[in-house]
Design an enzyme around this catalytic site. Structure first.
Site, PDB file in Angstrom:
ATOM      1  N   HIS A  89      -1.411   0.480  -9.511  1.00  0.00           N
ATOM      2  CA  HIS A  89      -2.103  -0.418  -8.596  1.00  0.00           C
ATOM      3  C   HIS A  89      -2.612  -1.655  -9.335  1.00  0.00           C
ATOM      4  O   HIS A  89      -4.145  -1.990  -9.305  1.00  0.00           O
ATOM      5  CB  HIS A  89      -2.880   0.308  -7.678  1.00  0.00           C
TER       6      HIS A  89
ATOM      7  N   ARG B 267       0.994  -1.221   0.234  1.00  0.00           N
ATOM      8  CA  ARG B 267      -0.093  -0.007  -0.010  1.00  0.00           C
ATOM      9  C   ARG B 267       0.835   1.337   0.024  1.00  0.00           C
ATOM     10  O   ARG B 267       2.006   1.176   0.390  1.00  0.00           O
ATOM     11  CB  ARG B 267      -0.841   0.180   1.184  1.00  0.00           C
TER      12      ARG B 267
HETATM   13  P1  NDP Z   1      -1.584 -11.520   4.616  1.00  0.00           P
HETATM   14  O1  NDP Z   1      -2.595 -11.141   5.797  1.00  0.00           O
HETATM   15  O2  NDP Z   1      -1.747 -13.004   4.385  1.00  0.00           O
HETATM   16  O3  NDP Z   1      -0.236 -11.343   5.189  1.00  0.00           O
HETATM   17  C1  NDP Z   1       0.134 -10.068   5.923  1.00  0.00           C
HETATM   18  C2  NDP Z   1       1.744 -10.378   6.183  1.00  0.00           C
HETATM   19  O4  NDP Z   1       2.073  -9.148   6.776  1.00  0.00           O
HETATM   20  C3  NDP Z   1       1.619 -11.266   7.354  1.00  0.00           C
HETATM   21  O5  NDP Z   1       2.791 -12.128   7.491  1.00  0.00           O
HETATM   22  C4  NDP Z   1       1.815 -10.659   8.524  1.00  0.00           C
HETATM   23  O6  NDP Z   1       2.587 -11.090   9.776  1.00  0.00           O
HETATM   24  C5  NDP Z   1       2.637  -9.263   8.167  1.00  0.00           C
HETATM   25  N1  NDP Z   1       2.532  -7.901   8.990  1.00  0.00           N
HETATM   26  C6  NDP Z   1       1.149  -7.401   9.504  1.00  0.00           C
HETATM   27  N2  NDP Z   1       1.585  -6.443  10.207  1.00  0.00           N
HETATM   28  C7  NDP Z   1       2.834  -6.608  10.499  1.00  0.00           C
HETATM   29  C8  NDP Z   1       3.738  -5.969  11.528  1.00  0.00           C
HETATM   30  N3  NDP Z   1       3.322  -5.001  11.896  1.00  0.00           N
HETATM   31  N4  NDP Z   1       4.991  -6.413  11.553  1.00  0.00           N
HETATM   32  C9  NDP Z   1       5.234  -7.352  10.895  1.00  0.00           C
HETATM   33  N5  NDP Z   1       4.651  -7.960  10.028  1.00  0.00           N
HETATM   34  C10 NDP Z   1       3.413  -7.771   9.914  1.00  0.00           C
HETATM   35  O7  NDP Z   1      -2.018 -10.532   3.571  1.00  0.00           O
HETATM   36  P2  NDP Z   1      -1.819 -10.739   2.016  1.00  0.00           P
HETATM   37  O8  NDP Z   1      -0.575 -11.381   1.707  1.00  0.00           O
HETATM   38  O9  NDP Z   1      -2.787 -11.374   1.445  1.00  0.00           O
HETATM   39  O10 NDP Z   1      -1.838  -9.308   1.428  1.00  0.00           O
HETATM   40  C11 NDP Z   1      -0.981  -8.211   1.825  1.00  0.00           C
HETATM   41  C12 NDP Z   1      -1.153  -6.747   1.242  1.00  0.00           C
HETATM   42  O11 NDP Z   1      -0.815  -7.120  -0.273  1.00  0.00           O
HETATM   43  C13 NDP Z   1      -2.648  -6.615   1.389  1.00  0.00           C
HETATM   44  O12 NDP Z   1      -3.038  -6.444   2.768  1.00  0.00           O
HETATM   45  C14 NDP Z   1      -2.773  -5.649   0.329  1.00  0.00           C
HETATM   46  O13 NDP Z   1      -2.386  -4.066   0.991  1.00  0.00           O
HETATM   47  C15 NDP Z   1      -1.700  -5.554  -0.667  1.00  0.00           C
HETATM   48  N6  NDP Z   1      -2.157  -6.130  -2.095  1.00  0.00           N
HETATM   49  C16 NDP Z   1      -1.865  -5.242  -2.970  1.00  0.00           C
HETATM   50  C17 NDP Z   1      -2.343  -5.616  -4.193  1.00  0.00           C
HETATM   51  C18 NDP Z   1      -1.933  -4.813  -5.391  1.00  0.00           C
HETATM   52  O14 NDP Z   1      -2.289  -4.920  -6.368  1.00  0.00           O
HETATM   53  N7  NDP Z   1      -0.862  -3.692  -5.378  1.00  0.00           N
HETATM   54  C19 NDP Z   1      -3.090  -6.667  -4.468  1.00  0.00           C
HETATM   55  C20 NDP Z   1      -3.443  -7.484  -3.192  1.00  0.00           C
HETATM   56  C21 NDP Z   1      -2.959  -7.225  -2.135  1.00  0.00           C
HETATM   57  P3  NDP Z   1       1.761 -12.495  10.269  1.00  0.00           P
HETATM   58  O15 NDP Z   1       2.194 -13.637   9.643  1.00  0.00           O
HETATM   59  O16 NDP Z   1       2.584 -12.566  11.512  1.00  0.00           O
HETATM   60  O17 NDP Z   1       0.377 -12.144  10.848  1.00  0.00           O
HETATM   61  C1  OXD Z   2      -5.962  -5.677  -3.028  1.00  0.00           C
HETATM   62  C2  OXD Z   2      -5.590  -4.792  -4.004  1.00  0.00           C
HETATM   63  O1  OXD Z   2      -5.853  -5.478  -1.582  1.00  0.00           O
HETATM   64  O2  OXD Z   2      -5.965  -4.762  -5.099  1.00  0.00           O
HETATM   65  O3  OXD Z   2      -6.586  -6.549  -3.239  1.00  0.00           O
HETATM   66  O4  OXD Z   2      -4.897  -3.754  -3.749  1.00  0.00           O
END
Ligand code: NDP
Ligand code: OXD
Length: 318
Positions: free
Chosen positions: A281, A233
C-alpha cells in the site's frame, strides 16, 4: 485555533512527530497538537487532520469545524458511524497524484515488457529473446477516472498505449476512450488487456473486481490473457476470485498494492503466488511536506471566509 493531528498507521511516512513538525511550520499562527503525544482540551480543537483515526475520536470534539483527511480515500473515515457532520476534505495533491502515476506506469510497463518472465529467465541464466509488441498494441482500461486515473491516463497515452477510462459520469479526455456507468462497463472491459483499478471503496464498488468482471475482459489481446492492477482499495477485489482467475488463465497476472486485510497477513497465498506482485500500500504515499502545506493553505483560506476545496460527498461515499 487548534489543529488536532490524529494518525493511526504503520509505515515510515506516517510518523506523528514528523507530521506535527510539518504542520507547525506551515501554520505558525495555530496551535498544533498530536493525538497520543500531546495533552489538549477537546473543546479547543477547531480542525482535525487525520489518517485512520480511532473511531469515535472526532465525535468527542464539540467545536470541530472541518476534518481534513491526509489521504485521497475516505472509506476508513466514513466507516466511523460517529463521524461528526462537519465538512470532510480529502487530499488532492500534485505530489500524491504523480506518485500514483509512477506506480501505474511502472506496473503497466512491467507487464507489457514481460519483466516477470525475463527475471525468471535471468534466474535460470536463460537468454530469452521473445517477441516484444508495441505499446500501441496494448489496451489499458482505467476503472475510476478521477484525479488519479486521469493523470495516469495522460502519461500512458503519451507512451502509446490505447487507453480508456470508466467513471460514473462521462469524463472526456483527449486521446482516451471514455466509458461511463454500469451500462457501458461491459464494453469497457471487452476492450481491456490491462485493467487498472483506481476506484474509491464505496458500497457500490465493494467487490467489483470479481469473477464475473474478470470474465468480461478482452481475450484477444497480445498479452494472451488480461492483467489486473489494483491500487484503489483491497475491498474492491475478491481475493478468492483473483486466485481462481489466475489458476484458470482468466487473468495472466496481477499487481496488488491494496488488500482486504492490511498489512497482508503472512499466511496469505498472495505473497508467494508466481503471477502476483505485492506492494505494501505504497503506490502513492501522502508526503508530509506536500500535504501539510495544502491543508494549512485551506485552513487559512477558510478562516478568511473562502470556500473549502475537495469536499467529500458523503452520500456518494467519495
Ligand atoms: P476521485 O474521487 O478523483 O475519482 C474517483 C473516480 O471513481 C471518479 O472518476 C468516479 O466517477 C469513479 N467512481 C466512483 N464510484 C464509481 C462507480 N460506482 N461507478 C463508476 N465510477 C465510479 O478519486 P482519486 O482518483 O483521487 O482516488 C481514487 C482512489 O484511489 C481513492 O479513493 C483511494 O481509494 C485510492 N488511493 C490509493 C492509494 C494507494 O497508495 N494505493 C493512494 C491514493 C488513493 P465520477 O468521475 O463520475 O465521479
Ligand atoms: C490514500 C491512500 O487514499 O494512501 O491516499 O491510500
Amino acid at each position: 485555533m487548534t489543529l488536532l493531528l490524529a494518525i493511526n498507521s504503520v509505515g515510515d511516512g506516517w510518523s506523528l512527530e514528523c507530521w506535527r513538525d510539518r504542520f507547525k511550520a506551515a501554520l505558525p499562527d495555530h496551535r498544533v497538537v498530536a493525538e497520543g503525544i500531546d495533552d489538549y482540551d477537546p473543546r479547543d480543537i477547531t480542525n482535525a487532520a487525520v489518517w485512520k483515526p480511532a473511531p469515535g475520536l472526532l465525535a468527542r470534539l464539540p467545536e470541530l469545524q472541518v476534518i481534513f483527511n491526509l489521504g485521497a480515500g475516505v472509506d476508513a473515515l466514513l466507516a466511523d458511524a460517529t463521524l461528526p457532520s462537519v465538512p470532510l476534505v480529502r487530499a488532492v495533491n500534485a505530489d500524491l497524484t504523480r506518485r500514483m502515476t509512477e506506480y501505474v506506469t511502472l506496473h503497466v510497463l512491467l507487464h507489457h515488457r514481460r519483466l516477470p518472465m525475463l527475471q525468471r529467465a535471468q534466474a535460470a541464466k536463460q537468454w530469452l529473446p521473445k517477441n516484444q509488441w508495441a505499446a500501441s498494441a496494448v489496451r489499458v482500461g482505467i476503472l475510476g477516472f478521477g484525479t488519479l486515473g486521469r493523470d495516469a491516463a495522460e502519461v500512458l497515452t503519451r507512451i502509446g498505449f490505447q487507453v480508456a477510462g470508466w467513471s460514473r459520469a462521462p469524463r472526456p479526455l483527449a486521446g482516451v476512450d471514455v466509458y461511463a456507468g454500469v451500462a457501458e462497463l461491459g464494453a469497457f472491459l471487452g476492450r481491456t488487456d490491462i485493467l487498472v483499478a483506481l476506484l474509491p471503496l464505496t458500497p457500490e464498488t465493494r467487490g467489483i473486481l470479481n469473477r464475473e468482471l474478470f470474465s468480461q475482459l478482452a481475450r484477444d489481446g497480445v498479452l494472451g490473457a488480461p492483467v489486473l492492477i489494483n491500487a484503489g482499495r483491497g475491498g474492491l477485489h475478491v481475493e478468492a476470485d483473483i486466485f481462481a482467475a489466475l489458476d484458470t488463465g482468466c487473468l495472466s497476472a496481477a499487481s496488488l498494492d491494496v488488500f482486504e486485510t492490511e498489512p497482508l497477513p503472512a499466511v496469505s497465498r498472495l505473497w508467494s503466488h508466481p503471477s502476483v506482485i505485492v506492494t505494501p500500500h505504497n503506490a502513492a504515499d501522502s508526503d508530509a511536506d506536500a500535504i501539510a502545506v495544502d491543508v494549512a493553505g485551506q485552513i487559512v483560506a477558510y478562516g478568511k471566509g473562502l470556500p473549502l476545496r475537495n469536499i467529500v460527498d458523503r452520500k456518494r461515499g467519495y
